[in-house]
Design an enzyme around this catalytic site. Structure first.
Site, PDB file in Angstrom:
ATOM      1  N   TYR A  46      12.083   5.046   3.818  1.00  0.00           N
ATOM      2  CA  TYR A  46      10.640   5.166   3.437  1.00  0.00           C
ATOM      3  C   TYR A  46      10.544   6.384   2.599  1.00  0.00           C
ATOM      4  O   TYR A  46      11.368   6.986   1.889  1.00  0.00           O
ATOM      5  CB  TYR A  46       9.946   4.826   4.608  1.00  0.00           C
ATOM      6  CG  TYR A  46       8.803   4.344   4.353  1.00  0.00           C
ATOM      7  CD1 TYR A  46       8.377   3.326   3.554  1.00  0.00           C
ATOM      8  CD2 TYR A  46       7.366   5.007   4.353  1.00  0.00           C
ATOM      9  CE1 TYR A  46       7.083   2.540   3.059  1.00  0.00           C
ATOM     10  CE2 TYR A  46       6.086   4.745   4.185  1.00  0.00           C
ATOM     11  CZ  TYR A  46       5.936   3.368   3.361  1.00  0.00           C
ATOM     12  OH  TYR A  46       4.861   3.020   2.953  1.00  0.00           O
ATOM     13  N   ARG A  69       0.059  -0.676  -7.312  1.00  0.00           N
ATOM     14  CA  ARG A  69      -0.244   0.799  -7.133  1.00  0.00           C
ATOM     15  C   ARG A  69       0.713   1.354  -6.081  1.00  0.00           C
ATOM     16  O   ARG A  69       0.452   1.451  -4.977  1.00  0.00           O
ATOM     17  CB  ARG A  69      -1.732   1.297  -6.799  1.00  0.00           C
ATOM     18  CG  ARG A  69      -2.018   2.529  -6.738  1.00  0.00           C
ATOM     19  CD  ARG A  69      -3.459   2.808  -5.897  1.00  0.00           C
ATOM     20  NE  ARG A  69      -3.286   2.153  -4.475  1.00  0.00           N
ATOM     21  CZ  ARG A  69      -2.963   2.794  -3.554  1.00  0.00           C
ATOM     22  NH1 ARG A  69      -2.682   4.230  -3.759  1.00  0.00           N
ATOM     23  NH2 ARG A  69      -3.149   2.531  -2.284  1.00  0.00           N
ATOM     24  N   LYS A 112       8.122  -0.633   5.353  1.00  0.00           N
ATOM     25  CA  LYS A 112       7.291  -0.557   6.270  1.00  0.00           C
ATOM     26  C   LYS A 112       7.481  -1.363   7.359  1.00  0.00           C
ATOM     27  O   LYS A 112       7.578  -1.062   8.759  1.00  0.00           O
ATOM     28  CB  LYS A 112       5.992  -1.149   5.781  1.00  0.00           C
ATOM     29  CG  LYS A 112       5.148  -0.481   4.830  1.00  0.00           C
ATOM     30  CD  LYS A 112       4.353   0.593   5.632  1.00  0.00           C
ATOM     31  CE  LYS A 112       3.581   1.240   4.554  1.00  0.00           C
ATOM     32  NZ  LYS A 112       2.408   2.332   5.150  1.00  0.00           N
ATOM     33  N   GLU A 167      -0.912  -4.112   1.632  1.00  0.00           N
ATOM     34  CA  GLU A 167       0.050  -2.873   0.977  1.00  0.00           C
ATOM     35  C   GLU A 167      -0.196  -2.466  -0.654  1.00  0.00           C
ATOM     36  O   GLU A 167       0.408  -3.385  -1.140  1.00  0.00           O
ATOM     37  CB  GLU A 167       1.250  -2.600   1.688  1.00  0.00           C
ATOM     38  CG  GLU A 167       1.788  -1.487   1.581  1.00  0.00           C
ATOM     39  CD  GLU A 167       1.337  -0.414   2.597  1.00  0.00           C
ATOM     40  OE1 GLU A 167       1.378   0.783   2.446  1.00  0.00           O
ATOM     41  OE2 GLU A 167       0.685  -0.719   3.467  1.00  0.00           O
ATOM     42  N   ASP A 168      -0.717  -1.441  -0.849  1.00  0.00           N
ATOM     43  CA  ASP A 168      -0.480  -0.738  -2.327  1.00  0.00           C
ATOM     44  C   ASP A 168      -0.824  -1.752  -3.117  1.00  0.00           C
ATOM     45  O   ASP A 168      -0.365  -1.931  -4.257  1.00  0.00           O
ATOM     46  CB  ASP A 168       1.157  -0.440  -2.390  1.00  0.00           C
ATOM     47  CG  ASP A 168       1.430   0.814  -1.776  1.00  0.00           C
ATOM     48  OD1 ASP A 168       0.702   1.563  -1.334  1.00  0.00           O
ATOM     49  OD2 ASP A 168       2.593   1.461  -1.798  1.00  0.00           O
ATOM     50  N   ASP A 207      -3.250  -1.100   5.180  1.00  0.00           N
ATOM     51  CA  ASP A 207      -2.798   0.218   5.772  1.00  0.00           C
ATOM     52  C   ASP A 207      -3.013   1.264   4.846  1.00  0.00           C
ATOM     53  O   ASP A 207      -3.326   2.427   5.340  1.00  0.00           O
ATOM     54  CB  ASP A 207      -1.069   0.070   5.859  1.00  0.00           C
ATOM     55  CG  ASP A 207      -0.536   1.400   6.505  1.00  0.00           C
ATOM     56  OD1 ASP A 207      -1.128   1.679   7.605  1.00  0.00           O
ATOM     57  OD2 ASP A 207       0.316   1.959   5.770  1.00  0.00           O
ATOM     58  N   ASP A 208      -3.260   0.980   3.402  1.00  0.00           N
ATOM     59  CA  ASP A 208      -3.930   2.208   2.698  1.00  0.00           C
ATOM     60  C   ASP A 208      -5.197   2.733   2.961  1.00  0.00           C
ATOM     61  O   ASP A 208      -5.290   3.942   3.097  1.00  0.00           O
ATOM     62  CB  ASP A 208      -3.842   1.629   1.172  1.00  0.00           C
ATOM     63  CG  ASP A 208      -2.357   1.449   0.658  1.00  0.00           C
ATOM     64  OD1 ASP A 208      -1.434   1.926   1.015  1.00  0.00           O
ATOM     65  OD2 ASP A 208      -2.194   0.117   0.183  1.00  0.00           O
ATOM     66  N   ASN A 225       1.762  11.241  -1.532  1.00  0.00           N
ATOM     67  CA  ASN A 225       3.403  10.717  -1.464  1.00  0.00           C
ATOM     68  C   ASN A 225       3.783  10.322  -2.745  1.00  0.00           C
ATOM     69  O   ASN A 225       2.863   9.717  -3.693  1.00  0.00           O
ATOM     70  CB  ASN A 225       3.694   9.719  -0.480  1.00  0.00           C
ATOM     71  CG  ASN A 225       3.982  10.354   1.037  1.00  0.00           C
ATOM     72  OD1 ASN A 225       4.335  11.120   1.041  1.00  0.00           O
ATOM     73  ND2 ASN A 225       3.209   9.689   1.722  1.00  0.00           N
ATOM     74  N   ASN A 265       1.959  11.153   8.384  1.00  0.00           N
ATOM     75  CA  ASN A 265       2.611   9.763   7.719  1.00  0.00           C
ATOM     76  C   ASN A 265       1.873   8.633   8.394  1.00  0.00           C
ATOM     77  O   ASN A 265       1.952   8.561   9.719  1.00  0.00           O
ATOM     78  CB  ASN A 265       4.150   9.976   8.010  1.00  0.00           C
ATOM     79  CG  ASN A 265       4.539   9.028   7.035  1.00  0.00           C
ATOM     80  OD1 ASN A 265       4.336   7.776   7.122  1.00  0.00           O
ATOM     81  ND2 ASN A 265       5.607   9.531   6.086  1.00  0.00           N
TER      82      ASN A 265
END
Length: 637
Positions: free
Chosen positions: A145, A210, A228, A299-300, A322-323, A471, A516
């Protein structure tokens, strides 16, 4: 006495005819009636309507990386699976396999080579892969990760052919052109990936628009869901066979990929918002029709789409982002402990905090809203009072309502209106104006927390809170070493990526707190899944943070840690999951009968203990042979 071996062979009743033994969707046929019969594994066909010709499943115990554990297979198991002679005669235990794997891993010259090695291992020996993840999480997590996954995503089209054998069910690539066939694709993927699990429990979905702080990586974004879900299994004990990584390949706006002949994704521009939301709606409908109980983690996605999707689906289906929520929750947990330490060691009243956020994207807003809820819940502030604590800074400076530009919708909530028309363009200007007690970075701007900026924080505070959270490491606003030096080693620090320890003037090693998301999302997902929650509420996310904040051991608190040690991640995830499950029960969202029975029959500490034990009983464990046993014909048949 024969040593207990990693593969357990469950004997089937002798009365079953050898010529017609079935396990899951596979038929074992003996080629002779001798006592050591070598079965032929016949694979059955799967008709997939409107999705090309008839498909044949590739999953079987003999070829499954989950069940076929290579050199750990006993000679008896090899014979029963028709694999006699396919490998050297040596039979090893899991520890010996791990030793060899670590030696190979550590011999690789670059982190990307290590990532590729681990991917190959995951696709050839699932148990050994997770043995490394679980036993050596501090070493392995940065490889599978962040930060290495960022490089892997950027290079994904170059490394993809070398991550596993052709046809490996390692993730699902959903082109926008495949949406009419998506239900069949989902069913086909589950059949091909294993065949022994009816349906996955969780999926992580991205569109690659993203990725971390690296921007639009298109189809390469699949590395994030894969990474993940590996942590869901390693850190929270969700069976890896019950996980489903998905990338929505809706195109890319990154020119270098559109012009790259080696790019493997869809070479077209991304759709407009209307088509995007229509397409995602088709995806969500298909997923829940095929897998009605699955938990979806977004996610993202780009900031605007991330908020739009969460707003659209959060109260309708079993999902979270999660973001926005996970990042907010894990930072909130560390911030709770930082507030406690600031009060104990520097006398700062919690209500007197002023927080500057450098970065105003989806993650920053998610973090800010989580911390805002903390001040309201734990310290009795009204919403308006809590909002006044926050100052957001984007690329144009302090976010204000009268700055003169059109603010993105997600920034409006925290935009300042008390600036008397004064505008502040740089971070140092904002620090001089606000005199914050805390500086939180989610900007993806490397070295944005300069010596001057951090020095101002130290000048204004006895014990400043400095959280550079971007990150990967190349995007971090400052390093742990810099934060310590710029504040004369007096700082409450947490980062989004791992940094090496710093040697204090006394000679003592000081370790950085790492905020994290892996401290939160595995436990949050596990708790929601075990509870069979109807949805994931904001309060469940909040309780995940609270559960994490109180999971520190006495010695960790004594050392001034903001987060527990990473090598306790499975224990911590269990506690976070129990906190989430408890909140689901309190809100009437939990639907698991046994869990509800515990809540009905027990109170106080006994209830908490039994709930935690129940959650932990659902955690898949790489060290348990029973998790890898399967039925085979008797060798004597």
């Amino acid at each position: 006495m024969r040593e207990k071996l990693p593969i357990l062979l469950k004997r089937l009743p002798r009365k079953l005819p050898v010529s017609s033994l079935r396990t899951s969707s596979f038929r074992f046929q003996s080629t002779s009636s001798s006592s050591i019969a070598m079965p032929i594994v016949q694979q059955e066909s799967l008709n997939v309507a409107n999705n090309g010709p008839v498909k044949t499943t590739t999953a079987s115990y003999a070829t499954s990386p989950y069940y076929n554990q290579g050199t750990a297979l006993t000679q008896e198991a090899r014979t029963q699976l028709g694999l006699r002679g396919y490998a050297p005669v040596g039979v090893e235990n899991l520890e010996l396999q791990k030793t060899r794997a670590l030696n190979q891993l550590r011999s690789k010259a670059t982190d990307l080579e290590k990532y590729t090695f681990m991917a190959q291992l995951r696709n050839s020996n699932t148990r050994l892969f997770y043995k490394l993840v679980c036993d050596d999480i501090k070493e392995i997590a940065p490889i599978i990760y962040t930060p290495t996954v960022g490089t892997a995503c950027a290079e994904y089209s170059n490394i993809y052919p070398f991550l596993g054998p052709p046809g490996a069910a390692d993730g699902l690539y959903v082109s926008i052109n495949d949406l009419p066939y998506l239900k069949d694709i989902l069913r086909n993927y589950r059949k091909n990936s294993d065949g022994t699990i009816d349906e996955p429990e969780i999926t992580v979905i991205t569109d690659g628009s993203r990725i971390l702080g690296l921007g639009d990586l298109g189809v390469g974004g699949i590395g994030i869901p894969i990474g993940k879900l590996q942590l869901y299994s390693g850190a929270a004990g969700i069976d890896p066979r019950k996980t489903l990584p998905i990338v929505l390949d809706f195109g890319t706006n990154t020119e270098r990929y559109l012009n790259d002949p080696l790019y493997l994704g869809l070479k077209q521009k991304r759709p407009d918002d209307e088509k995007f939301y229509e397409a995602v709606d088709e995806v969500m409908k298909a997923i829940y029709e095929v897998f009605p109980n699955i938990l979806v983690q977004f996610e993202d996605f780009s900031s605007e789409h991330a908020f739009g999707l969460l707003e659209k689906y959060q109260d309708k289906v079993f999902c979270f982002n999660d973001d926005i929520q996970g990042t907010g929750s894990v930072i909130l947990a560390g911030f709770m402990n930082a507030v406690r330490l600031a009060k104990e060691k520097a006398g700062v009243d919690p209500k007197d905090h002023r927080i500057v956020f450098f970065g105003a994207g989806s993650s920053a807003i998610g973090v800010a809203k989580q911390i805002l809820s903390y001040f309201m819940r734990e310290h009795g502030l009204s919403e308006d009072e809590a909002k006044k604590i926050f100052y957001l800074v984007d690329s144009k400076g302090l976010v204000t309502l009268d700055r003169g530009d059109r603010l993105a919708q997600h920034k409006v909530y925290f935009a300042r209106s008390d600036n008397s028309q004064a505008q502040f363009r740089t971070l140092c200007d904002v620090i001089d104006y606000v005199k914050p007690t805390a500086l939180i970075g989610l900007s993806a701007q490397h070295q944005a927390f300069t010596k001057e900026a951090v020095g101002k924080m130290a000048a204004n505070n006895k014990l400043p809170i400095v959280f550079p959270l971007s990150n990967p490491m190349t995007n971090a606003e400052c390093t742990f070493q810099q934060a310590m030096e710029y504040t004369d080693y007096k700082v409450l620090f947490a980062s989004g990526t791992a940094f090496p320890p710093v040697t204090l003037p006394s000679g003592e090693l000081k370790y950085a707190g790492q905020g994290n998301n892996m401290y939160i999302f595995p436990g949050l997902g596990l708790g929601a899944i075990v509870a069979k929650a109807a949805r994931v509420s904001d309060s469940m996310v909040y309780e995940a943070a609270k559960g994490l904040s109180i999971s520190l051991l006495p010695e960790e608190i004594q050392n001034g840690n903001l987060y527990p040690e990473l090598d306790r991640i499975r224990e911590v995830s269990g506690e976070v999951a129990a906190a989430v499950a408890n909140q689901a029960i309190q809100e009437g969202l939990a639907r698991d009968p046994e869990m509800l029975e515990i809540a009905t029959n027990y109170k106080g500490q006994e209830y908490k203990d039994r709930l935690l034990a129940y959650v932990k009983s659902h955690m898949w464990d790489v060290n348990k042979d029973s998790c890898f046993s399967f039925a085979l014909p008797s060798a004597s048949l």
